[in-house]
Design a protein around this motif. Sequence first.
Motif, PDB file in Angstrom:
ATOM      1  N   UNK A 349      -3.989   3.425   4.993  1.00 20.08           N
ATOM      2  CA  UNK A 349      -4.790   4.650   4.987  1.00 20.08           C
ATOM      3  C   UNK A 349      -3.954   5.855   4.567  1.00 20.08           C
ATOM      4  N   UNK A 350      -2.745   5.943   5.092  1.00 18.51           N
ATOM      5  CA  UNK A 350      -1.863   7.063   4.727  1.00 18.51           C
ATOM      6  C   UNK A 350      -1.498   6.988   3.248  1.00 18.51           C
ATOM      7  N   UNK A 351      -1.201   5.791   2.753  1.00 20.91           N
ATOM      8  CA  UNK A 351      -0.842   5.627   1.333  1.00 20.91           C
ATOM      9  C   UNK A 351      -2.008   6.018   0.434  1.00 20.91           C
ATOM     10  N   UNK A 352      -3.214   5.570   0.797  1.00 20.60           N
ATOM     11  CA  UNK A 352      -4.379   5.905  -0.019  1.00 20.60           C
ATOM     12  C   UNK A 352      -4.674   7.402  -0.015  1.00 20.60           C
ATOM     13  N   UNK A 353      -4.415   8.054   1.104  1.00 20.07           N
ATOM     14  CA  UNK A 353      -4.712   9.478   1.209  1.00 20.07           C
ATOM     15  C   UNK A 353      -3.668  10.324   0.501  1.00 20.07           C
ATOM     16  N   UNK A 354      -2.388  10.006   0.705  1.00 24.13           N
ATOM     17  CA  UNK A 354      -1.308  10.854   0.184  1.00 24.13           C
ATOM     18  C   UNK A 354      -0.978  10.523  -1.266  1.00 24.13           C
ATOM     19  N   UNK A 355      -0.852   9.226  -1.576  1.00 18.81           N
ATOM     20  CA  UNK A 355      -0.372   8.833  -2.901  1.00 18.81           C
ATOM     21  C   UNK A 355      -1.501   8.657  -3.909  1.00 18.81           C
ATOM     22  N   UNK A 356      -2.588   8.012  -3.485  1.00 14.57           N
ATOM     23  CA  UNK A 356      -3.667   7.706  -4.418  1.00 14.57           C
ATOM     24  C   UNK A 356      -4.795   8.723  -4.395  1.00 14.57           C
ATOM     25  N   UNK A 357      -4.799   9.614  -3.403  1.00  9.84           N
ATOM     26  CA  UNK A 357      -5.837  10.636  -3.275  1.00  9.84           C
ATOM     27  C   UNK A 357      -7.245  10.027  -3.179  1.00  9.84           C
ATOM     28  N   UNK A 358      -7.339   8.903  -2.521  1.00  8.78           N
ATOM     29  CA  UNK A 358      -8.634   8.242  -2.324  1.00  8.78           C
ATOM     30  C   UNK A 358      -9.083   8.491  -0.892  1.00  8.78           C
ATOM     31  N   UNK A 359      -9.805   9.587  -0.705  1.00  6.70           N
ATOM     32  CA  UNK A 359     -10.173  10.004   0.652  1.00  6.70           C
ATOM     33  C   UNK A 359     -11.118   9.013   1.327  1.00  6.70           C
ATOM     34  N   UNK A 360     -12.096   8.516   0.571  1.00  4.59           N
ATOM     35  CA  UNK A 360     -13.075   7.619   1.173  1.00  4.59           C
ATOM     36  C   UNK A 360     -12.429   6.299   1.589  1.00  4.59           C
ATOM     37  N   UNK A 361     -11.612   5.730   0.687  1.00  6.66           N
ATOM     38  CA  UNK A 361     -10.929   4.475   1.012  1.00  6.66           C
ATOM     39  C   UNK A 361      -9.980   4.663   2.195  1.00  6.66           C
ATOM     40  N   UNK A 362      -9.297   5.831   2.229  1.00 10.94           N
ATOM     41  CA  UNK A 362      -8.391   6.116   3.345  1.00 10.94           C
ATOM     42  C   UNK A 362      -9.157   6.220   4.653  1.00 10.94           C
ATOM     43  N   UNK A 363     -10.336   6.829   4.601  1.00 13.96           N
ATOM     44  CA  UNK A 363     -11.159   6.957   5.811  1.00 13.96           C
ATOM     45  C   UNK A 363     -11.590   5.591   6.330  1.00 13.96           C
TER      46      UNK A 363
END
Length: 422
Positions: A349-363
Amino acid sequence: MTLTEVSAAPPATPQVRRFRLSWQVLLLGVLALIFMMSVARTVTGANDITSGGTIGAAIGLAVPIGLAALGGLWSERSGVVNIGLEGMMILGTWAGAWGAIAFANPWAGVIAGAIGGALGGLLHALVTVTFGVDHIISGVAINILGLGATQYLSKLVFTGMKGGGETQSPRIPPVTDVSIPGIGGSLQDLEDTHVFFLSDLAGVLRGVTQHVSLFTIVAILLVPLSFYVLWRTAFGLRLRSCGERPVAAESLGVNVYFYKYVAVVISGALAGLGGAFLSIVASGIYREGQTGGRGFIGLAAMIFGNWRPGGLAGGALLFGYTDALQLRQGGTSVHALLLVVAILLAAVAVYQLVRLQKNRAALISGVFAIAVFAVFAVTDTVPEQFTSFTPHLTTLLVLSLASQRLRMPAADGLPYRKGQAK
Protein backbone atom coordinates in the motif's frame (compact mmCIF):
# COMPACT_ATOMS: atom_id res chain seq x y z
CA MET A 1 15.00 25.78 -39.11
CA THR A 2 12.19 28.34 -38.70
CA LEU A 3 10.23 29.12 -35.57
CA THR A 4 7.14 27.59 -37.17
CA GLU A 5 8.95 24.31 -37.84
CA VAL A 6 10.23 24.21 -34.27
CA SER A 7 6.77 24.83 -32.79
CA ALA A 8 5.21 22.23 -35.09
CA ALA A 9 7.66 19.51 -34.10
CA PRO A 10 5.96 16.70 -32.17
CA PRO A 11 6.82 16.48 -28.51
CA ALA A 12 9.36 13.87 -27.55
CA THR A 13 7.85 10.66 -26.26
CA PRO A 14 8.82 10.17 -22.61
CA GLN A 15 10.85 7.05 -22.04
CA VAL A 16 9.48 4.70 -19.43
CA ARG A 17 12.17 3.02 -17.39
CA ARG A 18 11.45 -0.65 -17.05
CA PHE A 19 12.22 -2.32 -13.77
CA ARG A 20 14.81 -5.06 -14.09
CA LEU A 21 15.18 -7.65 -11.37
CA SER A 22 18.89 -8.04 -10.63
CA TRP A 23 20.40 -10.57 -8.25
CA GLN A 24 21.17 -7.73 -5.81
CA VAL A 25 17.51 -6.67 -5.71
CA LEU A 26 16.43 -10.30 -5.36
CA LEU A 27 18.83 -10.83 -2.45
CA LEU A 28 17.57 -7.70 -0.70
CA GLY A 29 14.00 -8.87 -1.21
CA VAL A 30 14.77 -12.27 0.33
CA LEU A 31 16.49 -10.66 3.33
CA ALA A 32 13.54 -8.27 3.79
CA LEU A 33 11.13 -11.21 3.74
CA ILE A 34 13.21 -13.10 6.31
CA PHE A 35 13.23 -9.95 8.46
CA MET A 36 9.43 -9.73 8.37
CA MET A 37 9.12 -13.41 9.21
CA SER A 38 11.54 -12.89 12.08
CA VAL A 39 9.28 -10.14 13.41
CA ALA A 40 6.29 -12.48 13.19
CA ARG A 41 8.20 -15.29 14.90
CA THR A 42 9.31 -13.02 17.73
CA VAL A 43 5.81 -11.64 18.29
CA THR A 44 3.94 -14.96 18.08
CA GLY A 45 6.53 -17.49 19.27
CA ALA A 46 5.88 -19.67 16.20
CA ASN A 47 9.49 -20.78 15.83
CA ASP A 48 8.72 -23.23 13.04
CA ILE A 49 7.94 -20.59 10.41
CA THR A 50 11.67 -20.12 9.74
CA SER A 51 13.08 -23.41 11.01
CA GLY A 52 15.37 -25.49 8.84
CA GLY A 53 12.85 -28.32 8.88
CA THR A 54 10.08 -26.10 7.52
CA ILE A 55 12.29 -24.61 4.81
CA GLY A 56 13.52 -28.05 3.76
CA ALA A 57 9.95 -29.38 3.66
CA ALA A 58 8.84 -26.32 1.67
CA ILE A 59 11.51 -26.94 -0.97
CA GLY A 60 10.54 -30.60 -1.22
CA LEU A 61 6.86 -29.70 -1.58
CA ALA A 62 7.65 -26.96 -4.11
CA VAL A 63 9.65 -29.17 -6.50
CA PRO A 64 6.76 -31.17 -8.04
CA ILE A 65 4.65 -28.00 -8.30
CA GLY A 66 7.54 -26.15 -9.92
CA LEU A 67 8.22 -28.94 -12.41
CA ALA A 68 4.55 -29.02 -13.40
CA ALA A 69 4.58 -25.22 -13.75
CA LEU A 70 7.73 -25.40 -15.87
CA GLY A 71 6.01 -27.96 -18.08
CA GLY A 72 3.04 -25.64 -18.50
CA LEU A 73 5.43 -22.82 -19.41
CA TRP A 74 7.02 -24.77 -22.26
CA SER A 75 3.67 -25.79 -23.67
CA GLU A 76 1.92 -22.43 -23.41
CA ARG A 77 4.89 -20.48 -24.74
CA SER A 78 4.36 -22.46 -27.95
CA GLY A 79 0.64 -21.62 -27.95
CA VAL A 80 -0.77 -24.91 -26.60
CA VAL A 81 -2.78 -24.76 -23.37
CA ASN A 82 -1.94 -27.76 -21.20
CA ILE A 83 -4.38 -28.46 -18.40
CA GLY A 84 -3.47 -32.11 -18.75
CA LEU A 85 -0.44 -31.55 -16.49
CA GLU A 86 -2.17 -33.44 -13.68
CA GLY A 87 -2.65 -36.52 -15.85
CA MET A 88 0.95 -36.35 -17.06
CA MET A 89 2.13 -36.11 -13.45
CA ILE A 90 0.06 -39.18 -12.60
CA LEU A 91 1.71 -41.08 -15.45
CA GLY A 92 5.08 -39.90 -14.11
CA THR A 93 4.37 -41.15 -10.59
CA TRP A 94 3.59 -44.66 -11.80
CA ALA A 95 6.32 -44.83 -14.44
CA GLY A 96 8.90 -43.46 -11.99
CA ALA A 97 8.06 -46.11 -9.41
CA TRP A 98 8.04 -48.89 -12.00
CA GLY A 99 11.39 -47.83 -13.49
CA ALA A 100 13.09 -47.56 -10.12
CA ILE A 101 11.81 -50.98 -9.02
CA ALA A 102 12.39 -52.77 -12.33
CA PHE A 103 15.99 -51.59 -12.68
CA ALA A 104 16.72 -51.32 -8.93
CA ASN A 105 17.96 -47.76 -9.53
CA PRO A 106 16.11 -44.55 -8.61
CA TRP A 107 17.64 -42.65 -11.54
CA ALA A 108 16.16 -45.20 -13.93
CA GLY A 109 12.86 -44.29 -12.30
CA VAL A 110 13.53 -40.60 -12.91
CA ILE A 111 14.10 -41.28 -16.62
CA ALA A 112 11.04 -43.56 -16.78
CA GLY A 113 8.91 -40.88 -15.11
CA ALA A 114 10.00 -38.32 -17.70
CA ILE A 115 9.19 -40.76 -20.50
CA GLY A 116 5.77 -41.53 -19.01
CA GLY A 117 4.90 -37.84 -18.85
CA ALA A 118 6.35 -37.26 -22.34
CA LEU A 119 4.00 -39.91 -23.75
CA GLY A 120 1.09 -37.97 -22.30
CA GLY A 121 2.50 -34.80 -23.84
CA LEU A 122 2.91 -36.52 -27.21
CA LEU A 123 -0.74 -37.58 -27.13
CA HIS A 124 -1.80 -34.03 -26.23
CA ALA A 125 0.27 -32.63 -29.11
CA LEU A 126 -1.14 -35.17 -31.57
CA VAL A 127 -4.72 -34.38 -30.63
CA THR A 128 -4.41 -30.58 -30.42
CA VAL A 129 -1.76 -29.72 -33.01
CA THR A 130 -2.41 -32.32 -35.71
CA PHE A 131 -6.15 -32.93 -35.33
CA GLY A 132 -7.08 -29.48 -34.02
CA VAL A 133 -9.11 -30.66 -31.00
CA ASP A 134 -9.88 -28.01 -28.38
CA HIS A 135 -6.95 -27.81 -25.94
CA ILE A 136 -9.15 -27.88 -22.83
CA ILE A 137 -11.05 -30.95 -23.95
CA SER A 138 -7.82 -32.77 -24.73
CA GLY A 139 -6.32 -31.81 -21.36
CA VAL A 140 -9.34 -33.05 -19.43
CA ALA A 141 -9.27 -36.31 -21.39
CA ILE A 142 -5.58 -36.84 -20.56
CA ASN A 143 -6.28 -36.26 -16.86
CA ILE A 144 -8.93 -38.97 -16.96
CA LEU A 145 -6.78 -41.26 -19.09
CA GLY A 146 -3.78 -40.88 -16.79
CA LEU A 147 -5.81 -41.90 -13.75
CA GLY A 148 -7.43 -44.87 -15.49
CA ALA A 149 -4.22 -46.11 -17.10
CA THR A 150 -2.24 -46.10 -13.83
CA GLN A 151 -5.04 -47.91 -11.99
CA TYR A 152 -5.00 -50.65 -14.63
CA LEU A 153 -1.19 -50.87 -14.72
CA SER A 154 -0.96 -51.06 -10.91
CA LYS A 155 -3.31 -54.04 -10.85
CA LEU A 156 -1.36 -55.64 -13.67
CA VAL A 157 2.20 -55.04 -12.39
CA PHE A 158 2.29 -54.31 -8.66
CA THR A 159 -0.26 -56.84 -7.46
CA GLY A 160 1.58 -59.87 -6.12
CA MET A 161 4.83 -58.00 -5.44
CA LYS A 162 6.00 -57.89 -1.83
CA GLY A 163 4.60 -54.66 -0.39
CA GLY A 164 2.71 -53.89 -3.57
CA GLY A 165 -0.97 -53.99 -4.42
CA GLU A 166 -3.71 -52.58 -6.61
CA THR A 167 -3.20 -49.03 -5.34
CA GLN A 168 0.47 -48.92 -4.39
CA SER A 169 3.94 -50.14 -5.33
CA PRO A 170 6.64 -51.79 -3.23
CA ARG A 171 9.24 -49.53 -1.62
CA ILE A 172 11.41 -47.61 -4.06
CA PRO A 173 15.21 -47.29 -3.71
CA PRO A 174 15.96 -43.73 -2.54
CA VAL A 175 17.86 -40.94 -4.28
CA THR A 176 20.99 -39.80 -2.42
CA ASP A 177 20.81 -36.68 -0.23
CA VAL A 178 23.70 -34.22 -0.13
CA SER A 179 24.74 -31.58 2.40
CA ILE A 180 27.36 -28.84 2.55
CA PRO A 181 29.76 -30.31 5.12
CA GLY A 182 30.94 -28.54 8.23
CA ILE A 183 28.13 -25.99 8.69
CA GLY A 184 25.08 -28.04 9.67
CA GLY A 185 25.85 -28.18 13.39
CA SER A 186 26.74 -24.50 13.64
CA LEU A 187 23.57 -23.45 11.83
CA GLN A 188 21.50 -25.71 14.09
CA ASP A 189 23.05 -24.23 17.23
CA LEU A 190 22.45 -20.66 16.04
CA GLU A 191 18.90 -21.49 15.03
CA ASP A 192 18.17 -22.94 18.49
CA THR A 193 19.16 -19.65 20.18
CA HIS A 194 16.12 -17.92 18.61
CA VAL A 195 18.06 -14.66 18.29
CA PHE A 196 16.16 -12.11 16.25
CA PHE A 197 16.88 -12.39 12.51
CA LEU A 198 20.17 -14.29 12.91
CA SER A 199 18.51 -17.52 14.01
CA ASP A 200 15.90 -17.14 11.24
CA LEU A 201 18.64 -16.66 8.66
CA ALA A 202 20.43 -19.73 10.05
CA GLY A 203 17.22 -21.76 9.76
CA VAL A 204 16.75 -20.77 6.12
CA LEU A 205 20.38 -21.56 5.29
CA ARG A 206 20.17 -24.92 7.06
CA GLY A 207 17.04 -25.79 5.10
CA VAL A 208 18.67 -25.12 1.73
CA THR A 209 22.09 -26.63 2.44
CA GLN A 210 21.47 -29.79 4.48
CA HIS A 211 20.00 -33.12 3.34
CA VAL A 212 18.93 -31.90 -0.09
CA SER A 213 18.05 -34.60 -2.61
CA LEU A 214 20.11 -34.72 -5.80
CA PHE A 215 16.79 -34.87 -7.65
CA THR A 216 15.88 -31.53 -6.05
CA ILE A 217 19.12 -29.99 -7.31
CA VAL A 218 18.42 -31.27 -10.83
CA ALA A 219 14.90 -29.82 -10.69
CA ILE A 220 16.20 -26.42 -9.55
CA LEU A 221 18.78 -26.34 -12.36
CA LEU A 222 16.01 -26.92 -14.91
CA VAL A 223 14.62 -23.44 -14.16
CA PRO A 224 17.64 -21.39 -15.36
CA LEU A 225 18.20 -23.93 -18.14
CA SER A 226 14.66 -23.36 -19.42
CA PHE A 227 15.16 -19.61 -19.24
CA TYR A 228 18.38 -19.84 -21.22
CA VAL A 229 16.91 -22.09 -23.92
CA LEU A 230 13.66 -20.15 -24.33
CA TRP A 231 15.04 -16.60 -24.07
CA ARG A 232 18.68 -16.81 -25.13
CA THR A 233 18.71 -19.19 -28.12
CA ALA A 234 17.37 -19.08 -31.66
CA PHE A 235 15.44 -22.29 -30.94
CA GLY A 236 13.67 -20.62 -28.03
CA LEU A 237 12.88 -17.52 -30.09
CA ARG A 238 11.23 -19.62 -32.79
CA LEU A 239 9.30 -21.62 -30.20
CA ARG A 240 8.00 -18.49 -28.48
CA SER A 241 7.08 -16.95 -31.83
CA CYS A 242 4.73 -19.92 -32.35
CA GLY A 243 2.88 -18.87 -29.21
CA GLU A 244 2.77 -15.20 -30.13
CA ARG A 245 2.34 -14.95 -33.91
CA PRO A 246 2.30 -18.43 -35.51
CA VAL A 247 1.17 -17.13 -38.90
CA ALA A 248 4.04 -14.64 -39.02
CA ALA A 249 6.45 -17.34 -37.83
CA GLU A 250 5.31 -19.68 -40.62
CA SER A 251 5.76 -16.92 -43.21
CA LEU A 252 9.40 -16.65 -42.09
CA GLY A 253 9.99 -20.36 -42.58
CA VAL A 254 9.42 -21.65 -39.03
CA ASN A 255 7.91 -25.14 -38.89
CA VAL A 256 5.20 -24.25 -36.37
CA TYR A 257 3.91 -27.83 -35.98
CA PHE A 258 7.40 -29.13 -35.16
CA TYR A 259 8.03 -26.54 -32.45
CA LYS A 260 4.61 -27.07 -30.89
CA TYR A 261 5.21 -30.82 -30.79
CA VAL A 262 8.64 -30.40 -29.20
CA ALA A 263 7.32 -27.94 -26.61
CA VAL A 264 4.35 -30.09 -25.57
CA VAL A 265 6.44 -33.27 -25.34
CA ILE A 266 8.98 -31.44 -23.16
CA SER A 267 6.05 -30.11 -21.13
CA GLY A 268 4.85 -33.65 -20.49
CA ALA A 269 8.36 -34.83 -19.61
CA LEU A 270 8.74 -32.07 -17.01
CA ALA A 271 5.34 -32.86 -15.51
CA GLY A 272 6.33 -36.54 -15.47
CA LEU A 273 9.50 -35.61 -13.58
CA GLY A 274 7.30 -33.85 -11.02
CA GLY A 275 5.28 -37.03 -10.62
CA ALA A 276 8.42 -39.16 -10.34
CA PHE A 277 9.67 -36.85 -7.59
CA LEU A 278 6.49 -37.53 -5.60
CA SER A 279 6.83 -41.30 -5.79
CA ILE A 280 10.63 -41.63 -5.56
CA VAL A 281 11.71 -38.81 -3.23
CA ALA A 282 8.69 -37.42 -1.39
CA SER A 283 7.06 -40.76 -0.53
CA GLY A 284 9.48 -43.53 -1.46
CA ILE A 285 6.48 -45.42 -2.81
CA TYR A 286 3.82 -45.03 -5.48
CA ARG A 287 0.28 -44.55 -4.18
CA GLU A 288 -2.84 -43.94 -6.16
CA GLY A 289 -3.92 -40.30 -6.03
CA GLN A 290 -0.66 -39.01 -4.56
CA THR A 291 -0.46 -36.04 -6.97
CA GLY A 292 -3.29 -34.41 -4.99
CA GLY A 293 -4.04 -31.78 -7.64
CA ARG A 294 -0.46 -30.52 -7.80
CA GLY A 295 -0.67 -30.37 -11.59
CA PHE A 296 -3.43 -27.76 -11.28
CA ILE A 297 -1.52 -25.88 -8.58
CA GLY A 298 1.50 -25.91 -10.91
CA LEU A 299 -0.68 -24.35 -13.60
CA ALA A 300 -1.66 -21.66 -11.09
CA ALA A 301 2.02 -21.10 -10.20
CA MET A 302 2.83 -20.64 -13.89
CA ILE A 303 0.08 -18.03 -14.27
CA PHE A 304 1.18 -16.30 -11.06
CA GLY A 305 4.70 -16.17 -12.50
CA ASN A 306 3.37 -14.45 -15.64
CA TRP A 307 4.62 -17.25 -17.90
CA ARG A 308 8.24 -16.64 -16.81
CA PRO A 309 10.61 -19.22 -15.22
CA GLY A 310 11.67 -17.03 -12.28
CA GLY A 311 8.11 -16.02 -11.45
CA LEU A 312 6.77 -19.57 -11.50
CA ALA A 313 9.65 -20.70 -9.27
CA GLY A 314 8.62 -18.07 -6.74
CA GLY A 315 5.00 -19.17 -7.00
CA ALA A 316 5.95 -22.82 -6.47
CA LEU A 317 7.97 -21.88 -3.37
CA LEU A 318 5.03 -19.90 -2.02
CA PHE A 319 2.63 -22.80 -2.42
CA GLY A 320 5.20 -25.27 -1.07
CA TYR A 321 5.84 -23.09 1.96
CA THR A 322 2.16 -22.71 2.85
CA ASP A 323 1.76 -26.46 2.46
CA ALA A 324 4.74 -27.07 4.75
CA LEU A 325 3.33 -24.79 7.46
CA GLN A 326 0.29 -27.00 7.97
CA LEU A 327 2.63 -29.92 8.66
CA ARG A 328 4.63 -28.10 11.35
CA GLN A 329 2.77 -26.45 14.25
CA GLY A 330 -0.25 -26.12 11.91
CA GLY A 331 -2.56 -23.50 13.38
CA THR A 332 0.17 -21.60 15.24
CA SER A 333 2.38 -21.27 12.16
CA VAL A 334 -0.47 -20.22 9.86
CA HIS A 335 -1.58 -17.69 12.49
CA ALA A 336 1.92 -16.16 12.47
CA LEU A 337 1.79 -16.08 8.69
CA LEU A 338 -1.23 -13.75 8.94
CA LEU A 339 1.02 -11.12 10.52
CA VAL A 340 3.53 -11.49 7.68
CA VAL A 341 0.73 -11.06 5.14
CA ALA A 342 -0.53 -7.94 6.93
CA ILE A 343 2.97 -6.41 6.90
CA LEU A 344 3.40 -7.24 3.21
CA LEU A 345 0.04 -5.71 2.28
CA ALA A 346 0.88 -2.57 4.25
CA ALA A 347 4.23 -2.31 2.44
CA VAL A 348 2.49 -2.74 -0.92
CA ALA A 349 0.00 0.00 0.00
CA VAL A 350 2.80 2.42 0.86
CA TYR A 351 4.67 1.58 -2.37
CA GLN A 352 1.55 2.09 -4.48
CA LEU A 353 0.78 5.40 -2.80
CA VAL A 354 4.27 6.93 -2.72
CA ARG A 355 6.01 5.46 -5.78
CA LEU A 356 3.22 4.61 -8.21
CA GLN A 357 0.72 7.30 -7.17
CA LYS A 358 -2.12 4.78 -7.34
CA ASN A 359 -4.40 6.01 -4.58
CA ARG A 360 -7.24 3.57 -5.18
CA ALA A 361 -4.99 0.50 -5.32
CA ALA A 362 -3.16 1.72 -2.21
CA LEU A 363 -6.47 2.13 -0.39
CA ILE A 364 -7.58 -1.40 -1.28
CA SER A 365 -4.25 -2.89 -0.16
CA GLY A 366 -4.41 -0.86 3.07
CA VAL A 367 -7.93 -2.04 3.85
CA PHE A 368 -6.92 -5.66 3.31
CA ALA A 369 -3.84 -5.15 5.50
CA ILE A 370 -6.00 -3.80 8.33
CA ALA A 371 -8.51 -6.64 7.92
CA VAL A 372 -5.83 -9.35 8.04
CA PHE A 373 -4.15 -7.73 11.04
CA ALA A 374 -7.52 -7.54 12.82
CA VAL A 375 -8.04 -11.27 12.29
CA PHE A 376 -4.53 -11.90 13.61
CA ALA A 377 -5.09 -9.67 16.65
CA VAL A 378 -8.39 -11.20 17.78
CA THR A 379 -7.28 -14.84 17.40
CA ASP A 380 -4.59 -16.98 19.02
CA THR A 381 -4.46 -19.76 16.46
CA VAL A 382 -6.07 -20.94 13.24
CA PRO A 383 -8.51 -23.88 13.23
CA GLU A 384 -7.10 -27.13 11.90
CA GLN A 385 -9.79 -27.28 9.20
CA PHE A 386 -8.51 -23.98 7.82
CA THR A 387 -4.81 -24.90 7.91
CA SER A 388 -5.37 -27.89 5.62
CA PHE A 389 -7.02 -25.53 3.12
CA THR A 390 -4.23 -22.93 3.31
CA PRO A 391 -2.33 -23.97 0.11
CA HIS A 392 -5.52 -23.93 -1.95
CA LEU A 393 -6.67 -20.61 -0.48
CA THR A 394 -3.23 -19.17 -1.23
CA THR A 395 -3.66 -20.29 -4.85
CA LEU A 396 -6.97 -18.45 -5.16
CA LEU A 397 -5.75 -15.27 -3.44
CA VAL A 398 -2.51 -15.05 -5.40
CA LEU A 399 -4.27 -15.51 -8.74
CA SER A 400 -6.89 -12.89 -7.89
CA LEU A 401 -4.25 -10.35 -6.78
CA ALA A 402 -1.93 -11.03 -9.72
CA SER A 403 -4.60 -11.06 -12.42
CA GLN A 404 -4.19 -7.36 -13.24
CA ARG A 405 -0.56 -7.62 -14.39
CA LEU A 406 -0.63 -10.86 -16.33
CA ARG A 407 0.15 -11.20 -20.02
CA MET A 408 -0.26 -14.63 -21.56
CA PRO A 409 1.23 -15.47 -24.97
CA ALA A 410 -0.93 -13.80 -27.60
CA ALA A 411 -1.83 -17.01 -29.48
CA ASP A 412 -2.07 -19.27 -26.43
CA GLY A 413 -4.94 -21.70 -26.94
CA LEU A 414 -5.94 -20.32 -30.33
CA PRO A 415 -6.48 -22.83 -33.17
CA TYR A 416 -3.80 -22.87 -35.83
CA ARG A 417 -3.72 -24.76 -39.11
CA LYS A 418 -0.74 -25.01 -41.41
CA GLY A 419 -0.99 -22.73 -44.40
CA GLN A 420 -2.92 -19.89 -42.73
CA ALA A 421 -0.18 -17.50 -43.85
CA LYS A 422 -1.04 -18.09 -47.53
